[in-house]
Every structure is written in C-alpha cells, then in structure tokens.
Write a protein that holds these residues in place. Structure first.
Motif, PDB file in Angstrom:
ATOM      1  N   ARG A 144       0.832  -1.204   0.000  1.00 20.20           N
ATOM      2  CA  ARG A 144       0.000   0.000   0.000  1.00 20.20           C
ATOM      3  C   ARG A 144       0.866   1.254   0.000  1.00 20.20           C
ATOM      4  O   ARG A 144       0.520   2.262  -0.611  1.00 20.20           O
ATOM      5  CB  ARG A 144      -0.926  -0.003   1.218  1.00 20.20           C
ATOM      6  CG  ARG A 144      -1.991  -1.087   1.166  1.00 20.20           C
ATOM      7  CD  ARG A 144      -2.952  -0.994   2.327  1.00 20.20           C
ATOM      8  NE  ARG A 144      -3.982  -2.020   2.231  1.00 20.20           N
ATOM      9  CZ  ARG A 144      -4.966  -2.158   3.108  1.00 20.20           C
ATOM     10  NH1 ARG A 144      -5.042  -1.328   4.136  1.00 20.20           N
ATOM     11  NH2 ARG A 144      -5.872  -3.108   2.959  1.00 20.20           N
TER      12      ARG A 144
ATOM     13  N   LEU B 255       2.994   9.980  -9.885  1.00 24.18           N
ATOM     14  CA  LEU B 255       2.295  10.184 -11.158  1.00 24.18           C
ATOM     15  C   LEU B 255       1.555  11.520 -11.177  1.00 24.18           C
ATOM     16  O   LEU B 255       1.547  12.220 -12.192  1.00 24.18           O
ATOM     17  CB  LEU B 255       1.317   9.032 -11.406  1.00 24.18           C
ATOM     18  CG  LEU B 255       1.939   7.672 -11.763  1.00 24.18           C
ATOM     19  CD1 LEU B 255       0.865   6.603 -11.857  1.00 24.18           C
ATOM     20  CD2 LEU B 255       2.702   7.760 -13.077  1.00 24.18           C
ATOM     21  N   SER B 256       0.936  11.875 -10.046  1.00 21.14           N
ATOM     22  CA  SER B 256       0.236  13.165  -9.965  1.00 21.14           C
ATOM     23  C   SER B 256       1.214  14.326 -10.093  1.00 21.14           C
ATOM     24  O   SER B 256       0.947  15.306 -10.805  1.00 21.14           O
ATOM     25  CB  SER B 256      -0.530  13.268  -8.643  1.00 21.14           C
ATOM     26  OG  SER B 256      -1.460  12.217  -8.516  1.00 21.14           O
TER      27      SER B 256
ATOM     28  N   MET C 265       2.052   1.682  -3.569  1.00 20.75           N
ATOM     29  CA  MET C 265       0.961   2.150  -4.430  1.00 20.75           C
ATOM     30  C   MET C 265       0.648   3.618  -4.151  1.00 20.75           C
ATOM     31  O   MET C 265       0.423   4.399  -5.077  1.00 20.75           O
ATOM     32  CB  MET C 265      -0.282   1.282  -4.212  1.00 20.75           C
ATOM     33  CG  MET C 265      -0.110  -0.165  -4.671  1.00 20.75           C
ATOM     34  SD  MET C 265      -1.513  -1.211  -4.242  1.00 20.75           S
ATOM     35  CE  MET C 265      -2.781  -0.506  -5.263  1.00 20.75           C
ATOM     36  N   MET C 266       0.656   4.012  -2.867  1.00 20.70           N
ATOM     37  CA  MET C 266       0.389   5.405  -2.520  1.00 20.70           C
ATOM     38  C   MET C 266       1.483   6.318  -3.075  1.00 20.70           C
ATOM     39  O   MET C 266       1.201   7.373  -3.652  1.00 20.70           O
ATOM     40  CB  MET C 266       0.310   5.549  -1.002  1.00 20.70           C
ATOM     41  CG  MET C 266       0.038   6.968  -0.524  1.00 20.70           C
ATOM     42  SD  MET C 266       0.196   7.152   1.251  1.00 20.70           S
ATOM     43  CE  MET C 266       1.976   6.975   1.439  1.00 20.70           C
ATOM     44  N   TRP C 267       2.751   5.910  -2.915  1.00 18.23           N
ATOM     45  CA  TRP C 267       3.859   6.721  -3.397  1.00 18.23           C
ATOM     46  C   TRP C 267       3.845   6.803  -4.921  1.00 18.23           C
ATOM     47  O   TRP C 267       4.178   7.830  -5.508  1.00 18.23           O
ATOM     48  CB  TRP C 267       5.166   6.140  -2.888  1.00 18.23           C
ATOM     49  CG  TRP C 267       6.360   6.981  -3.190  1.00 18.23           C
ATOM     50  CD1 TRP C 267       7.423   6.657  -3.969  1.00 18.23           C
ATOM     51  CD2 TRP C 267       6.609   8.317  -2.726  1.00 18.23           C
ATOM     52  NE1 TRP C 267       8.313   7.694  -4.016  1.00 18.23           N
ATOM     53  CE2 TRP C 267       7.844   8.721  -3.262  1.00 18.23           C
ATOM     54  CE3 TRP C 267       5.904   9.195  -1.915  1.00 18.23           C
ATOM     55  CZ2 TRP C 267       8.388   9.972  -3.013  1.00 18.23           C
ATOM     56  CZ3 TRP C 267       6.436  10.438  -1.665  1.00 18.23           C
ATOM     57  CH2 TRP C 267       7.664  10.813  -2.212  1.00 18.23           C
ATOM     58  N   ASN C 268       3.447   5.712  -5.585  1.00 22.24           N
ATOM     59  CA  ASN C 268       3.367   5.712  -7.045  1.00 22.24           C
ATOM     60  C   ASN C 268       2.289   6.671  -7.532  1.00 22.24           C
ATOM     61  O   ASN C 268       2.479   7.389  -8.526  1.00 22.24           O
ATOM     62  CB  ASN C 268       3.083   4.291  -7.551  1.00 22.24           C
ATOM     63  CG  ASN C 268       3.352   4.139  -9.030  1.00 22.24           C
ATOM     64  OD1 ASN C 268       4.248   4.771  -9.583  1.00 22.24           O
ATOM     65  ND2 ASN C 268       2.576   3.302  -9.692  1.00 22.24           N
ATOM     66  N   ILE C 269       1.156   6.719  -6.839  1.00 19.05           N
ATOM     67  CA  ILE C 269       0.081   7.652  -7.208  1.00 19.05           C
ATOM     68  C   ILE C 269       0.548   9.095  -7.032  1.00 19.05           C
ATOM     69  O   ILE C 269       0.282   9.969  -7.872  1.00 19.05           O
ATOM     70  CB  ILE C 269      -1.180   7.371  -6.355  1.00 19.05           C
ATOM     71  CG1 ILE C 269      -1.782   6.011  -6.743  1.00 19.05           C
ATOM     72  CG2 ILE C 269      -2.210   8.476  -6.524  1.00 19.05           C
ATOM     73  CD1 ILE C 269      -2.904   5.571  -5.828  1.00 19.05           C
TER      74      ILE C 269
END
Length: 230
Positions: free
Chosen positions: A42, A52-53, A45-49
């Motif tokens: 998680r 990307l933002s 996934m949070m760091w990847n989001i």
C-alpha cells in the motif's frame, strides 16, 4: 535394464540417497520473471500515485510543448529529497539540514545555474521578444518601463536566494517555536503542562504539513521559473 516401457518415468536420480528427480518440478519457477513475485504494498501504491500526480502537474507547469524530455523528473526528485529531509528533521536528535542556507543554496543555486540558465540563454537567443516581454509587465506606463526592467532583472537574479531563504526560514521558524515552548515545560504546573502538550502536538502536526508544503513550493516555483522561457 528397463523392465517395462514406463520405468523411464521412475524417480531414480539421487545424490547421497536424496532423490533429485523432483527438482525438475521447481526448475520452471526459475524461468518466471522476478516481477511476478513483487506484490506492491500500500505504501508503494500510494507513493506511485503521488509521483504520477506530480509528474502530470510539473509537466503541465513546464509546458507539454518545447520541453526537454524527463525534465519533470528533476523536480519530482527535488520535491522528494526536500520532503524527506524536512520530515527527518521533525524527529528528536536528528539534524535538520533544510533549515540551513548552506543546504538550501546548494539545492537552488546549481539548479538555477544549470537548468534555468540554459533555458534563459536559449530563450534570449531564439525568442528575444518573448523574453523582453517578461521584463515589462502588461499595462506598465512608458515612463516606468526602464525601472521595471531593472526590477525584473534583479528579481530574476535573486531567485536562487529567495528559494533558499524561503525554505530555510520556514523550517527554522517552526523548530524554534517548538523548542521555545518545550523549554518552558519544567516550570509549568500540571494543568498548564497538559495544555502545553496539546499545543506541541498541534504544532507538530502543523510542521508536518509545512514540511510537505515547503518542498512542494520549492519544486513548483523552480518549474515555474523554467517555464517562463518556453
């Protein structure tokens, strides 16, 4: 000697009485790519989001056209490094590097000298009219134009200093306030001590927000300065 046709399938290979035939069952796992075993957490996934933002935002600020490929990742890396240093400084007995001008200038000055100066030289050579237009704001009276050119030129030259001082000053201010309030703890009564603890927790939450905001401001302003000549 083979007793029957199907005896070739009998497990017979062994090393020190340890049957090695069943090892062939595991050989297929060696052919599976390593990414098959990587289950994203998680946190990942949070760091990847977040990345990307940030990539989309910095790419929009710099400009989709006439932009160097991968230039947005420079500002993402800058944001990440400053944010981690800001957060580490909130832990007790950890040196806050981003509260010192030697650190913040080391980030702002090389970035401005290399990345932004290259953009500025490119802009003055290939798009001089556009660069001159940045030195005179729209609607400036003709009498004030020479003064505005001087002011805008000075503001362009001191940008590394303003970036460095803004980051260092904001980090110093919060840490000083926490230190000053914490130093009064031994001299307070029990009721006032509870109030002080609540205030310190609220300030710590505020400083956590400041750690993110200041790293974001530093990276965004750097990208905006570079986008002026695109």
């Amino acid at each position: 000697m083979m007793t029957n046709l199907f005896s070739v399938f009998d497990p017979s290979t062994s090393i020190y009485n340890f049957s090695m035939n069943w090892v062939s069952t595991m050989l297929g796992l060696l052919l599976i790519p390593m990414s098959f075993w990587l289950i994203p957490t998680r946190y990942f996934m949070m760091w990847n989001i977040i990345l990307l933002s940030l990539h989309k935002e910095f790419k929009m600020l710099i400009g989709y056209k006439n932009v160097l490929k991968g230039s947005s990742f420079i500002f993402i890396s800058l944001f990440s490094m400053i944010m981690f240093n800001n957060f580490l400084g909130l832990f007790p007995y950890v040196f806050t590097s981003t509260s010192h001008l030697s650190m913040t200038l080391s980030l702002a000055l090389p970035l401005w000298m290399s990345f932004m100066m290259s953009f500025m030289i490119y802009g003055w050579i290939n798009n001089s009219n556009h660069m001159f237009a940045h030195l005179v704001p729209q609607g400036t009276p003709p009498l004030l134009m020479p003064f505005m050119v001087c002011i805008e030129t000075i503001s362009n030259l001191i940008r590394p200093g303003t970036l460095a001082i803004r980051l260092a000053a904001n980090m110093i201010a919060g840490h000083l306030l926490l230190t000053l309030l914490g130093g009064t703890g031994p001299f307070l009564t029990f009721s006032l001590l509870n109030l002080l603890i609540i205030t310190q927790i609220a300030l710590l939450i505020l400083e956590s927000a400041v750690a993110i905001i200041q790293s974001y401001v530093f990276a965004v302003l750097s990208s905006l300065y570079s986008s002026e000549v695109n």
